[in-house]
Every structure is written in structure tokens, then in C-alpha cells.
Design a protein around this motif. Structure first.
Motif, short mmCIF file in Angstrom:
data_model
loop_
_atom_site.label_atom_id
_atom_site.label_comp_id
_atom_site.label_asym_id
_atom_site.label_seq_id
_atom_site.Cartn_x
_atom_site.Cartn_y
_atom_site.Cartn_z
N LEU A 23 -9.60 -8.33 3.38
CA LEU A 23 -8.80 -7.72 3.99
C LEU A 23 -7.66 -6.69 3.95
CD1 LEU A 23 -7.60 -7.71 7.37
CD2 LEU A 23 -5.59 -9.27 6.11
N ALA A 24 -6.90 -6.58 2.28
CA ALA A 24 -6.27 -5.63 1.56
C ALA A 24 -7.17 -4.62 1.63
CB ALA A 24 -5.39 -5.85 0.84
N TYR A 25 -8.63 -4.82 1.19
CA TYR A 25 -9.35 -3.56 1.07
C TYR A 25 -9.43 -2.79 2.26
CZ TYR A 25 -13.54 -1.19 -0.40
OH TYR A 25 -15.18 -0.56 -1.30
N TYR A 26 -10.10 -3.06 3.20
CA TYR A 26 -10.34 -2.49 4.67
C TYR A 26 -8.93 -1.92 4.86
CZ TYR A 26 -15.47 -4.33 3.95
OH TYR A 26 -16.16 -4.61 4.00
N LEU A 27 -8.22 -2.79 4.84
CA LEU A 27 -7.14 -1.72 5.58
C LEU A 27 -6.66 -0.61 5.13
CD1 LEU A 27 -4.46 -4.05 6.67
CD2 LEU A 27 -5.16 -3.03 8.12
N LYS A 28 -6.73 -0.94 3.46
CA LYS A 28 -6.54 0.39 2.89
C LYS A 28 -8.28 1.46 2.59
CE LYS A 28 -3.86 2.27 -0.27
NZ LYS A 28 -2.35 2.61 0.19
N ILE A 29 -8.87 0.97 2.95
CA ILE A 29 -10.51 2.26 3.56
C ILE A 29 -9.74 2.52 5.02
CG2 ILE A 29 -12.90 2.48 4.05
CD1 ILE A 29 -12.62 0.00 2.11
N GLU A 30 -9.37 2.08 5.95
CA GLU A 30 -9.39 2.48 7.05
C GLU A 30 -8.21 3.53 7.21
OE1 GLU A 30 -9.98 2.88 10.99
OE2 GLU A 30 -10.75 1.18 9.35
N ASP A 31 -7.43 3.78 6.63
CA ASP A 31 -6.11 4.30 6.71
C ASP A 31 -5.29 4.07 4.49
OD1 ASP A 31 -3.96 6.00 6.95
OD2 ASP A 31 -2.80 4.91 8.41
N SER A 32 -6.28 5.43 4.34
CA SER A 32 -5.15 5.14 3.06
C SER A 32 -4.17 4.95 3.04
CB SER A 32 -5.85 6.55 2.25
OG SER A 32 -5.84 7.71 3.26
N GLY A 33 -3.06 5.79 3.65
CA GLY A 33 -1.51 5.67 3.62
C GLY A 33 -1.10 4.81 4.18
N ASN A 34 -1.71 3.76 3.79
CA ASN A 34 -1.35 2.70 4.15
C ASN A 34 -0.45 2.17 2.76
OD1 ASN A 34 -1.17 1.70 6.74
ND2 ASN A 34 -3.22 1.13 6.95
N ASP A 35 0.91 0.78 2.65
CA ASP A 35 1.47 0.65 1.50
C ASP A 35 0.82 -1.24 1.97
OD1 ASP A 35 1.83 2.37 0.53
OD2 ASP A 35 4.25 2.75 1.11
N ILE A 36 0.21 -1.62 1.27
CA ILE A 36 -0.12 -2.54 1.43
C ILE A 36 0.19 -3.47 0.16
CG2 ILE A 36 -2.31 -4.31 1.52
CD1 ILE A 36 -2.46 -2.07 3.90
N TYR A 37 0.81 -4.75 0.01
CA TYR A 37 1.17 -5.92 -0.36
C TYR A 37 1.01 -6.72 -0.22
CZ TYR A 37 5.40 -1.94 -0.43
OH TYR A 37 5.72 -1.05 -0.59
N MET A 38 0.59 -7.81 -1.30
CA MET A 38 0.07 -8.86 -1.52
C MET A 38 0.80 -9.71 -2.03
SD MET A 38 -3.91 -10.04 -1.98
CE MET A 38 -4.57 -9.04 -0.91
N THR A 39 1.23 -10.67 -1.79
CA THR A 39 2.00 -12.12 -2.42
C THR A 39 0.67 -12.99 -3.43
OG1 THR A 39 1.28 -14.02 -0.60
CG2 THR A 39 3.51 -12.86 -0.54
N CYS A 40 0.65 -12.27 -4.30
CA CYS A 40 -0.72 -12.77 -5.74
C CYS A 40 0.62 -13.41 -7.17
CB CYS A 40 -1.73 -12.01 -6.46
SG CYS A 40 -2.19 -11.46 -5.22
N GLU A 41 0.82 -14.48 -7.25
CA GLU A 41 1.26 -14.94 -8.39
C GLU A 41 0.76 -14.08 -9.86
OE1 GLU A 41 2.45 -19.03 -8.83
OE2 GLU A 41 1.73 -19.25 -6.08
N GLU A 42 -0.62 -13.55 -9.63
CA GLU A 42 -0.26 -13.33 -10.95
C GLU A 42 -0.42 -11.44 -10.76
OE1 GLU A 42 -4.31 -12.66 -8.11
OE2 GLU A 42 -3.12 -14.75 -8.86
#
Length: 106
Positions: free
Chosen positions: A15-34
Motif C-alpha cells: 500500500l505504501a509503495y502504490y501510494l508513493k507511486i500515485e503521488d510522489s509528493g505524499n509523505d508516507i509514514y509506517m509503524t514498523c518496529e524495525e
């Protein structure tokens, strides 16, 4: 747009990958523990179970939209906490999720 994805499974990463492709101006944050390096998203060292820390992150960092893929966060009531603060979120209410989850187990 600042978007937070709560979850660290493969669905969240795709989902993060496709949101970034759709609009590269998006800042995507994800709750990864690593702390993995990825061009699609910025990983946060916040556990999916720590709903109060997630709410604080959204409040103080101007997150405009949150998408939840973590079933544990959904069952623990992340949607209810976000609605109390009037933050936009894409996730079912915890009570509806519990009914569906426990019916699927039965």
C-alpha cells in the motif's frame, strides 16, 4: 499529503509503495518496529499496540489521513480513539471488528 499506515505486514508495505507511486509528493509514514530503509515510506519505531503513541504522533506531526492494516490495532480500538480526536482514519470500529473476528474463529 501526510499519510500514516498502521501496520507492518506485506499489505501495508505494498500500500505504501502504490501510494508513493500515485503521488510522489505524499509523505508516507509506517509503524514498523524495525528501522528498514525504504524509498516508499518513513518507518517509525512505534508499536502497533501503542495506540496512545500513535495518536500523539498524528496530533503533533500533522498527519492528514491514517490507514490501518493491523488487525490487532483495529481490535484494540484505534478507530474509536481517532474518532474521539476527530482525526480521519480508514479502519472499522473496534466493536464491528470484534464481531467479525470472533465469528470467523467460530
Amino acid at each position: 499529503m501526510k499519510i500514516l499506515i498502521v501496520g507492518s505486514d506485506i499489505n501495508a508495505k505494498i500500500l505504501a509503495y502504490y501510494l508513493k507511486i500515485e503521488d510522489s509528493g505524499n509523505d508516507i509514514y509506517m509503524t514498523c518496529e524495525e528501522k528498514d530503509k525504504n524509498e516508499s515510506y518513513i518507518s517509525l519505531n512505534i508499536s502497533e499496540n501503542n495506540i496512545s503513541a500513535i495518536v500523539d504522533f498524528v496530533k503533533y506531526n500533522g498527519i492528514e489521513f491514517t490507514i490501518v492494516t493491523s488487525s490487532l490495532s483495529i481490535i484494540n480500538g484505534i478507530s474509536d480513539e481517532f474518532k474521539k480526536e476527530y482525526f480521519p482514519i480508514f479502519a472499522p470500529a473496534s466493536e464491528a471488528a470484534r464481531v467479525t473476528y470472533f465469528n470467523s474463529i467460530a
